[in-house]
Motif scaffolding. Structure first.
Motif, mmCIF file in Angstrom:
data_model
loop_
_atom_site.group_PDB
_atom_site.id
_atom_site.type_symbol
_atom_site.label_atom_id
_atom_site.label_comp_id
_atom_site.label_asym_id
_atom_site.label_seq_id
_atom_site.Cartn_x
_atom_site.Cartn_y
_atom_site.Cartn_z
ATOM 1 N N LEU A 13 -37.636 102.791 9.098
ATOM 2 C CA LEU A 13 -37.666 103.566 7.706
ATOM 3 C C LEU A 13 -39.109 103.596 6.990
ATOM 4 C CD1 LEU A 13 -34.794 101.361 6.349
ATOM 5 C CD2 LEU A 13 -34.831 103.759 6.161
ATOM 6 N N ALA A 17 -40.755 106.839 5.507
ATOM 7 C CA ALA A 17 -41.232 106.679 4.227
ATOM 8 C C ALA A 17 -42.814 107.496 4.151
ATOM 9 C CB ALA A 17 -41.513 105.182 3.685
ATOM 10 N N SER A 21 -40.902 113.904 1.823
ATOM 11 C CA SER A 21 -39.538 113.664 1.794
ATOM 12 C C SER A 21 -38.711 114.962 2.294
ATOM 13 C CB SER A 21 -39.210 113.407 0.258
ATOM 14 O OG SER A 21 -39.505 114.671 -0.555
ATOM 15 N N LEU A 53 -29.245 104.919 3.437
ATOM 16 C CA LEU A 53 -30.563 105.015 3.153
ATOM 17 C C LEU A 53 -31.372 106.214 3.708
ATOM 18 C CD1 LEU A 53 -31.092 101.168 3.879
ATOM 19 C CD2 LEU A 53 -30.752 102.437 1.700
ATOM 20 N N VAL A 54 -30.692 106.845 4.972
ATOM 21 C CA VAL A 54 -31.302 108.128 5.293
ATOM 22 C C VAL A 54 -30.359 108.971 5.270
ATOM 23 C CG1 VAL A 54 -32.826 106.810 7.067
ATOM 24 C CG2 VAL A 54 -30.477 107.560 7.741
ATOM 25 N N LEU A 66 -35.708 109.829 4.683
ATOM 26 C CA LEU A 66 -35.052 109.008 3.826
ATOM 27 C C LEU A 66 -34.039 109.828 2.918
ATOM 28 C CD1 LEU A 66 -37.974 106.683 2.795
ATOM 29 C CD2 LEU A 66 -36.498 106.458 4.519
ATOM 30 N N ALA A 70 -38.848 105.944 -1.370
ATOM 31 C CA ALA A 70 -39.154 104.810 -0.677
ATOM 32 C C ALA A 70 -39.391 103.551 -1.633
ATOM 33 C CB ALA A 70 -40.632 104.891 0.087
ATOM 34 N N ILE A 73 -35.835 101.930 -2.083
ATOM 35 C CA ILE A 73 -35.326 101.099 -0.880
ATOM 36 C C ILE A 73 -35.903 99.802 -0.505
ATOM 37 C CG2 ILE A 73 -34.822 101.326 1.715
ATOM 38 C CD1 ILE A 73 -34.806 104.355 1.452
#
Length: 146
Positions: A13, A17, A21, A53-54, A66, A70, A73
């Motif tokens: 993650l 991040a 994006s 989350l992804v 993501l 970020a 999360i």
């Protein structure tokens, strides 16, 4: 204790991040950057995808990114998804509460009181730290050390 699965999830993650994006990364790229086992990472990313989350796209030009910014999360979300409750005992868990079989009185249990403080401190730290904050802290340390 944090499982290896959870640690790998956090590492992946944080890699995502750091990306734009709109930019998708292949599992193999994430695995290579963090020296993680690719097959295990695939299963982890699928679980993170199922939990929102992804996001992923299959095929040519596919990969992972993501699913939300970020800063939205937290480490706490990831730990709960990968490892379950933060509480060291079920009787102090907020989300997974279960009465202890051998406890005479929860209100006076000394062990429960201490473990509740432990749970609260862990939750405060993990729920209060986003991926974005962790990256910012890492950059701050790099500048100080550099």
């Amino acid at each position: 204790m944090l499982s290896q699965k959870c640690k790998y999830a956090l590492q992946a993650l944080l890699v995502l991040a750091r990306q734009n994006s709109d930019e998708l990364l292949l599992v193999s790229d994430i695995a290579e950057r963090e020296n993680l086992p690719k097959k295990f990472l695939e299963a982890i990313l699928l679980e993170l995808n199922r939990n929102g989350l992804v996001r992923s796209r299959r095929g040519r030009g596919g990969g992972y990114a993501l699913a939300k910014p970020a800063d939205l999360i937290t480490f706490g979300q990831v730990v709960r998804i990968m490892d379950g409750p933060l509480a060291p005992l079920s009787c102090v868990s907020v989300n997974y509460y279960r009465k202890c079989d051998d406890c005479r009185d929860e209100q006076t249990c000394e062990i429960r009181k201490v473990m509740r403080r432990v749970r609260d401190a862990v939750a405060h730290e993990l729920d209060g730290t986003s991926l974005a904050q962790a990256l910012a802290e890492g950059k701050g340390r790099a500048v100080l050390e550099g």
